[in-house]
Design a protein around this motif. Structure first.
Motif, PDB file in Angstrom:
ATOM      1  N   PHE A 155      34.757   8.580  54.995  1.00 40.49           N
ATOM      2  CA  PHE A 155      33.853   7.707  54.252  1.00 40.49           C
ATOM      3  C   PHE A 155      32.830   8.514  53.462  1.00 40.49           C
ATOM      4  CE2 PHE A 155      35.435   5.137  57.771  1.00 40.49           C
ATOM      5  CZ  PHE A 155      35.878   4.024  57.082  1.00 40.49           C
ATOM      6  N   LEU A 156      32.409   9.662  54.000  1.00 43.38           N
ATOM      7  CA  LEU A 156      31.471  10.511  53.272  1.00 43.38           C
ATOM      8  C   LEU A 156      32.095  11.047  51.987  1.00 43.38           C
ATOM      9  CD1 LEU A 156      29.831  12.575  56.173  1.00 43.38           C
ATOM     10  CD2 LEU A 156      28.794  10.736  54.821  1.00 43.38           C
ATOM     11  N   LEU A 157      33.415  11.254  51.999  1.00 50.27           N
ATOM     12  CA  LEU A 157      34.096  11.730  50.795  1.00 50.27           C
ATOM     13  C   LEU A 157      34.454  10.583  49.854  1.00 50.27           C
ATOM     14  CD1 LEU A 157      36.453  14.418  52.391  1.00 50.27           C
ATOM     15  CD2 LEU A 157      34.469  14.838  50.928  1.00 50.27           C
ATOM     16  N   LYS A 158      34.821   9.445  50.402  1.00 46.60           N
ATOM     17  CA  LYS A 158      35.221   8.313  49.542  1.00 46.60           C
ATOM     18  C   LYS A 158      34.052   7.710  48.787  1.00 46.60           C
ATOM     19  CE  LYS A 158      38.634   5.666  50.444  1.00 46.60           C
ATOM     20  NZ  LYS A 158      39.585   4.661  50.930  1.00 46.60           N
ATOM     21  N   ARG A 159      32.835   7.935  49.264  1.00 45.42           N
ATOM     22  CA  ARG A 159      31.667   7.389  48.575  1.00 45.42           C
ATOM     23  C   ARG A 159      31.278   8.219  47.358  1.00 45.42           C
ATOM     24  NH1 ARG A 159      26.927  10.062  49.217  1.00 45.42           N
ATOM     25  NH2 ARG A 159      27.078  11.917  50.530  1.00 45.42           N
ATOM     26  N   LEU A 160      31.827   9.453  47.242  1.00 43.99           N
ATOM     27  CA  LEU A 160      31.435  10.370  46.175  1.00 43.99           C
ATOM     28  C   LEU A 160      32.112  10.016  44.857  1.00 43.99           C
ATOM     29  CD1 LEU A 160      31.584  13.789  48.086  1.00 43.99           C
ATOM     30  CD2 LEU A 160      29.546  12.430  47.546  1.00 43.99           C
ATOM     31  N   LEU A 161      31.456  10.400  43.766  1.00 42.79           N
ATOM     32  CA  LEU A 161      32.007  10.205  42.433  1.00 42.79           C
ATOM     33  C   LEU A 161      32.643  11.513  41.961  1.00 42.79           C
ATOM     34  CD1 LEU A 161      32.317   8.473  39.836  1.00 42.79           C
ATOM     35  CD2 LEU A 161      30.093   9.398  39.103  1.00 42.79           C
ATOM     36  N   PHE A 162      33.938  11.471  41.646  1.00 47.52           N
ATOM     37  CA  PHE A 162      34.653  12.627  41.121  1.00 47.52           C
ATOM     38  C   PHE A 162      34.933  12.362  39.639  1.00 47.52           C
ATOM     39  CE2 PHE A 162      35.478  12.423  45.611  1.00 47.52           C
ATOM     40  CZ  PHE A 162      35.424  13.747  46.042  1.00 47.52           C
ATOM     41  N   CYS A 163      34.367  13.187  38.772  1.00 50.45           N
ATOM     42  CA  CYS A 163      34.450  12.890  37.341  1.00 50.45           C
ATOM     43  C   CYS A 163      35.138  14.012  36.564  1.00 50.45           C
ATOM     44  CB  CYS A 163      33.071  12.625  36.774  1.00 50.45           C
ATOM     45  SG  CYS A 163      31.838  13.869  37.206  1.00 50.45           S
ATOM     46  N   GLY A 164      36.288  14.440  37.034  1.00 52.58           N
ATOM     47  CA  GLY A 164      37.068  15.389  36.245  1.00 52.58           C
ATOM     48  C   GLY A 164      37.463  16.651  36.955  1.00 52.58           C
ATOM     49  N   HIS A 165      36.662  17.115  37.914  1.00 53.10           N
ATOM     50  CA  HIS A 165      37.013  18.333  38.643  1.00 53.10           C
ATOM     51  C   HIS A 165      38.048  17.991  39.714  1.00 53.10           C
ATOM     52  CE1 HIS A 165      33.648  20.250  36.664  1.00 53.10           C
ATOM     53  NE2 HIS A 165      32.853  19.277  37.088  1.00 53.10           N
ATOM     54  N   HIS A 166      39.217  18.581  39.618  1.00 57.75           N
ATOM     55  CA  HIS A 166      40.282  18.200  40.539  1.00 57.75           C
ATOM     56  C   HIS A 166      41.064  19.377  41.099  1.00 57.75           C
ATOM     57  CE1 HIS A 166      42.262  18.646  36.668  1.00 57.75           C
ATOM     58  NE2 HIS A 166      43.411  18.766  37.291  1.00 57.75           N
ATOM     59  N   VAL A 167      40.670  20.616  40.785  1.00 51.67           N
ATOM     60  CA  VAL A 167      41.370  21.791  41.305  1.00 51.67           C
ATOM     61  C   VAL A 167      40.637  22.316  42.536  1.00 51.67           C
ATOM     62  CG1 VAL A 167      42.152  24.147  40.841  1.00 51.67           C
ATOM     63  CG2 VAL A 167      42.257  22.415  39.040  1.00 51.67           C
ATOM     64  N   ILE A 168      41.315  22.322  43.676  1.00 51.16           N
ATOM     65  CA  ILE A 168      40.741  22.837  44.922  1.00 51.16           C
ATOM     66  C   ILE A 168      41.209  24.281  45.088  1.00 51.16           C
ATOM     67  CG2 ILE A 168      40.625  22.571  47.430  1.00 51.16           C
ATOM     68  CD1 ILE A 168      41.233  19.626  47.076  1.00 51.16           C
ATOM     69  N   PRO A 169      40.309  25.259  45.009  1.00 48.42           N
ATOM     70  CA  PRO A 169      40.705  26.667  45.136  1.00 48.42           C
ATOM     71  C   PRO A 169      40.967  27.043  46.592  1.00 48.42           C
ATOM     72  CG  PRO A 169      38.330  26.514  44.851  1.00 48.42           C
ATOM     73  CD  PRO A 169      38.861  25.102  44.774  1.00 48.42           C
ATOM     74  N   HIS A 170      42.009  26.470  47.132  1.00 51.38           N
ATOM     75  CA  HIS A 170      42.323  26.686  48.555  1.00 51.38           C
ATOM     76  C   HIS A 170      43.798  26.382  48.771  1.00 51.38           C
ATOM     77  CE1 HIS A 170      41.463  27.298  52.727  1.00 51.38           C
ATOM     78  NE2 HIS A 170      40.162  27.203  52.575  1.00 51.38           N
ATOM     79  N   THR A 171      44.261  26.683  49.985  1.00 50.60           N
ATOM     80  CA  THR A 171      45.656  26.405  50.336  1.00 50.60           C
ATOM     81  C   THR A 171      45.813  25.067  51.049  1.00 50.60           C
ATOM     82  OG1 THR A 171      45.325  27.683  52.375  1.00 50.60           O
ATOM     83  CG2 THR A 171      46.296  28.848  50.504  1.00 50.60           C
ATOM     84  N   TYR A 172      44.699  24.447  51.445  1.00 51.23           N
ATOM     85  CA  TYR A 172      44.751  23.123  52.076  1.00 51.23           C
ATOM     86  C   TYR A 172      43.431  22.404  51.821  1.00 51.23           C
ATOM     87  CZ  TYR A 172      42.487  25.872  55.812  1.00 51.23           C
ATOM     88  OH  TYR A 172      41.667  26.726  56.522  1.00 51.23           O
ATOM     89  N   CYS A 173      43.425  21.108  52.128  1.00 52.87           N
ATOM     90  CA  CYS A 173      42.227  20.285  51.914  1.00 52.87           C
ATOM     91  C   CYS A 173      41.330  20.353  53.145  1.00 52.87           C
ATOM     92  CB  CYS A 173      42.614  18.826  51.660  1.00 52.87           C
ATOM     93  SG  CYS A 173      43.626  18.553  50.194  1.00 52.87           S
ATOM     94  N   GLU A 174      40.080  20.654  52.931  1.00 48.71           N
ATOM     95  CA  GLU A 174      39.099  20.579  54.005  1.00 48.71           C
ATOM     96  C   GLU A 174      37.823  19.949  53.472  1.00 48.71           C
ATOM     97  OE1 GLU A 174      36.294  22.834  54.337  1.00 48.71           O
ATOM     98  OE2 GLU A 174      36.678  23.795  52.424  1.00 48.71           O
ATOM     99  N   HIS A 175      36.971  19.500  54.376  1.00 47.62           N
ATOM    100  CA  HIS A 175      35.871  18.609  54.028  1.00 47.62           C
ATOM    101  C   HIS A 175      34.997  19.139  52.894  1.00 47.62           C
ATOM    102  CE1 HIS A 175      31.689  16.944  55.088  1.00 47.62           C
ATOM    103  NE2 HIS A 175      32.311  16.033  54.379  1.00 47.62           N
ATOM    104  N   MET A 176      34.413  20.322  53.059  1.00 43.97           N
ATOM    105  CA  MET A 176      33.485  20.819  52.055  1.00 43.97           C
ATOM    106  C   MET A 176      34.198  21.255  50.783  1.00 43.97           C
ATOM    107  SD  MET A 176      30.569  20.171  53.063  1.00 43.97           S
ATOM    108  CE  MET A 176      29.849  20.879  51.588  1.00 43.97           C
ATOM    109  N   GLY A 177      35.449  21.675  50.902  1.00 44.00           N
ATOM    110  CA  GLY A 177      36.213  22.033  49.714  1.00 44.00           C
ATOM    111  C   GLY A 177      36.396  20.841  48.785  1.00 44.00           C
ATOM    112  N   ILE A 178      36.606  19.649  49.368  1.00 45.78           N
ATOM    113  CA  ILE A 178      36.731  18.432  48.568  1.00 45.78           C
ATOM    114  C   ILE A 178      35.362  18.000  48.043  1.00 45.78           C
ATOM    115  CG2 ILE A 178      37.465  16.027  48.573  1.00 45.78           C
ATOM    116  CD1 ILE A 178      39.334  16.711  50.903  1.00 45.78           C
ATOM    117  N   ALA A 179      34.348  18.042  48.920  1.00 46.22           N
ATOM    118  CA  ALA A 179      33.019  17.555  48.536  1.00 46.22           C
ATOM    119  C   ALA A 179      32.450  18.338  47.362  1.00 46.22           C
ATOM    120  CB  ALA A 179      32.076  17.643  49.738  1.00 46.22           C
TER     121      ALA A 179
END
Length: 319
Positions: free
Chosen positions: A163-187
């Protein structure tokens, strides 16, 4: 139609870039990663099979070990298949929902494994400090309830991250410089205030890793005090050897985790590819080495593996 919209809270997809700066070496990096993953599947599968089929191993210590093996399999399987797809096929695209799912099970399995290690420390504490009460304290019911508490605690701690991630607004940045998804990497991709995510991201490691480590340390201080009171050196050595495997597993699990957390929070001067390689350690090394440690150092496991897989005919004749 563009995949992102300024009026939308959630993006359609993210892109996992793998290890930035080492794209040309992805294929070579994938070889040891894939080998370690397959070895982890085999090792933990063997441990689970042996404990499941051998009634003599249906004891608290080995039931906790089977829980550890399941958590290890979840930890590595959550991340490695997608990671290998990125390395082999440049298939870094991952949907927002799939990314949140991977993030949840990654942190969930890590938190659960931490509590299982705490339960195993308590098991060793009771076995050495109160051996006459071991059977009455650590019943099968207590072991099952401990496993359920580990699941419930992990769920309650990690589920709010979604829910902390779904409440955020993502406006164009979509490249995660990592090999997997983790909380702060997405935030960090959000174009909004993520102070709550940062605070929660600091609180979660404290609520899981630090508290569990402190309680494990207290257990082993009490164990050492009890060992020093034993009358003979042989008895002390025998009692301490039963803790050797667990201590090795604790070091394999927490040392990479602490390095990753500290580097994630304070290691701004460390190159990004080094940080990501270290972050991969705690999803690769514990699942790979835990079965090896227990297989080599635990005589009962070693004997049962030989009995079931190397000498199956004699095993059947004994039955």
């Amino acid at each position: 139609m563009p995949p992102f919209n300024l009026t939308s809270l959630t993006p359609a997809t993210f892109i996992l870039s793998g290890i930035p700066g080492m794209e040309k070496a992805h294929i070579w990096i994938s070889i040891p990663f894939c080998s370690m993953y397959l070895a982890a599947l085999l090792g933990n599968g063997v441990v689970l099979f042996v404990i499941r089929t051998e009634r003599s191993l249906h004891q608290p210590m080995y039931l906790f070990l089977s829980m550890l093996a399941i958590a290890d399999l979840m930890l590595s399987t959550t991340t490695l298949p997608k990671m290998l797809a990125v390395f082999w096929f440049s298939a870094g695209e991952i949907s927002f929902g799939a990314c949140l799912t991977q993030m949840f099970f990654l942190h969930f399995s890590f938190s659960a494994e931490s509590m299982i290690l705490l339960a195993m420390a308590f098991d060793r504490f009771v076995a050495i400090c109160y051996p006459l009460r071991y059977v009455t304290v650590l019943t099968r019911s207590v072991v099952v309830k401990t496993g359920l508490v580990a699941l419930l605690r992990s769920f309650c701690i990690i589920f709010p991250c979604i829910f902390l991630l779904k409440r955020l607004l993502f406006c164009g940045h979509h490249v995660i410089p990592h090999t997997y998804c983790e909380h702060m990497g997405i935030a960090r991709l959000a174009c909004a205030d993520i102070s709550i995510n940062i605070l929660y991201g600091l609180a979660v490691p404290f609520a899981t890793i630090v508290v569990d480590v402190v309680l494990i340390a207290v257990s082993y201080v009490l164990i050492l005090l009890a060992l020093f009171r034993l009358p003979s050196r042989t008895a002390r050595h025998k009692a301490f050897s039963t803790c050797g495997s667990h201590l090795c597993v604790i070091l394999l699990f927490y040392i990479p985790a602490f390095f990753t957390v500290l580097m994630h929070r304070f290691g701004r001067q460390v190159p990004q590819h080094i940080h990501i390689l270290l972050a991969n350690m705690y999803v690769l090394f514990p699942p790979l080495l835990n079965p090896v440690v227990y297989g080599v150092r635990t005589q009962q496991i070693k004997e049962k593996v030989v009995k079931v897989f190397i000498c199956p005919k004699s095993h059947l004749l004994q039955e």
